[in-house]
Design a protein around this motif. Structure first.
Motif, mmCIF file in Angstrom:
data_model
loop_
_atom_site.group_PDB
_atom_site.id
_atom_site.type_symbol
_atom_site.label_atom_id
_atom_site.label_comp_id
_atom_site.label_asym_id
_atom_site.label_seq_id
_atom_site.Cartn_x
_atom_site.Cartn_y
_atom_site.Cartn_z
ATOM 1 N N ILE A 84 35.506 39.582 49.513
ATOM 2 C CA ILE A 84 35.289 40.916 48.750
ATOM 3 C C ILE A 84 36.655 41.643 48.320
ATOM 4 O O ILE A 84 36.983 41.848 47.413
ATOM 5 C CB ILE A 84 34.222 41.693 49.055
ATOM 6 C CG1 ILE A 84 32.903 40.951 49.192
ATOM 7 C CG2 ILE A 84 34.314 42.955 48.576
ATOM 8 C CD1 ILE A 84 31.564 41.491 49.636
ATOM 9 N N ASP A 85 37.210 41.668 49.540
ATOM 10 C CA ASP A 85 38.392 42.282 49.578
ATOM 11 C C ASP A 85 39.640 41.675 48.572
ATOM 12 O O ASP A 85 40.327 42.338 47.910
ATOM 13 C CB ASP A 85 39.135 42.378 50.837
ATOM 14 C CG ASP A 85 40.308 43.340 51.093
ATOM 15 O OD1 ASP A 85 40.727 44.126 50.339
ATOM 16 O OD2 ASP A 85 40.935 43.310 52.325
ATOM 17 N N ARG A 86 39.497 40.497 48.685
ATOM 18 C CA ARG A 86 40.550 39.552 47.746
ATOM 19 C C ARG A 86 40.209 40.144 46.506
ATOM 20 O O ARG A 86 41.079 40.075 45.665
ATOM 21 C CB ARG A 86 40.252 38.127 48.190
ATOM 22 C CG ARG A 86 41.177 37.085 47.327
ATOM 23 C CD ARG A 86 40.915 35.814 47.889
ATOM 24 N NE ARG A 86 41.850 34.737 47.362
ATOM 25 C CZ ARG A 86 41.806 33.667 47.229
ATOM 26 N NH1 ARG A 86 40.620 32.977 47.425
ATOM 27 N NH2 ARG A 86 42.632 32.962 46.586
ATOM 28 N N VAL A 87 38.870 39.772 45.954
ATOM 29 C CA VAL A 87 38.464 39.693 44.683
ATOM 30 C C VAL A 87 38.909 41.509 44.196
ATOM 31 O O VAL A 87 39.618 41.448 43.007
ATOM 32 C CB VAL A 87 37.137 39.679 44.397
ATOM 33 C CG1 VAL A 87 36.635 40.092 43.015
ATOM 34 C CG2 VAL A 87 36.595 38.191 44.563
ATOM 35 N N ILE A 88 38.752 42.329 44.834
ATOM 36 C CA ILE A 88 38.956 43.700 44.373
ATOM 37 C C ILE A 88 40.712 43.875 44.528
ATOM 38 O O ILE A 88 41.066 44.347 43.352
ATOM 39 C CB ILE A 88 38.402 44.718 45.635
ATOM 40 C CG1 ILE A 88 36.971 44.720 45.434
ATOM 41 C CG2 ILE A 88 39.284 46.039 45.345
ATOM 42 C CD1 ILE A 88 36.273 45.562 46.595
ATOM 43 N N ARG A 89 41.267 43.315 45.212
ATOM 44 C CA ARG A 89 42.959 43.256 45.243
ATOM 45 C C ARG A 89 43.276 42.635 44.005
ATOM 46 O O ARG A 89 44.454 42.949 43.249
ATOM 47 C CB ARG A 89 43.436 42.619 46.641
ATOM 48 C CG ARG A 89 43.173 43.651 47.777
ATOM 49 C CD ARG A 89 43.708 42.555 49.042
ATOM 50 N NE ARG A 89 43.621 43.261 50.207
ATOM 51 C CZ ARG A 89 44.777 43.802 50.857
ATOM 52 N NH1 ARG A 89 45.729 44.151 50.317
ATOM 53 N NH2 ARG A 89 44.449 44.696 51.670
ATOM 54 N N ILE A 90 42.796 41.365 43.670
ATOM 55 C CA ILE A 90 43.202 40.803 42.609
ATOM 56 C C ILE A 90 42.971 41.536 41.278
ATOM 57 O O ILE A 90 43.713 41.746 40.125
ATOM 58 C CB ILE A 90 42.606 39.183 42.354
ATOM 59 C CG1 ILE A 90 43.326 38.378 43.609
ATOM 60 C CG2 ILE A 90 42.983 38.616 41.133
ATOM 61 C CD1 ILE A 90 42.496 37.141 43.764
ATOM 62 N N LEU A 91 41.635 41.934 41.011
ATOM 63 C CA LEU A 91 41.316 42.685 40.017
ATOM 64 C C LEU A 91 42.197 44.019 39.916
ATOM 65 O O LEU A 91 42.512 44.213 38.642
ATOM 66 C CB LEU A 91 39.774 43.055 39.957
ATOM 67 C CG LEU A 91 38.927 41.821 39.610
ATOM 68 C CD1 LEU A 91 37.650 42.277 39.791
ATOM 69 C CD2 LEU A 91 38.972 41.099 38.457
#
Length: 61
Positions: A8-15
């Motif tokens: 979830i952290d990864r998706v938020i950072r990329i977006l």
């Protein structure tokens, strides 16, 4: 480098990174939008250099 960024952290950072870079490219925000490279890179590499210093890991491993 040990993985310390969860899904979830990864998706938020990329977006967030892509959003900031996109807004900078369209001129909506200034050149400071290129700071989006940092969350984008940490999301792609799944490693945040600040997390070990703070003792944080969002990775489930």
């Amino acid at each position: 480098m040990k993985t310390n960024v969860g899904t979830i952290d990864r998706v938020i950072r990329i977006l967030l990174g892509l959003l900031l870079i996109g807004l900078s490219l369209t001129g909506t925000i200034g050149l400071w939008g290129w700071i989006g490279v940092v969350p984008l890179a940490t999301g792609v590499m799944r490693f945040c250099p600040l997390y070990p210093l703070l003792g944080i890991s969002t990775c489930s491993k």
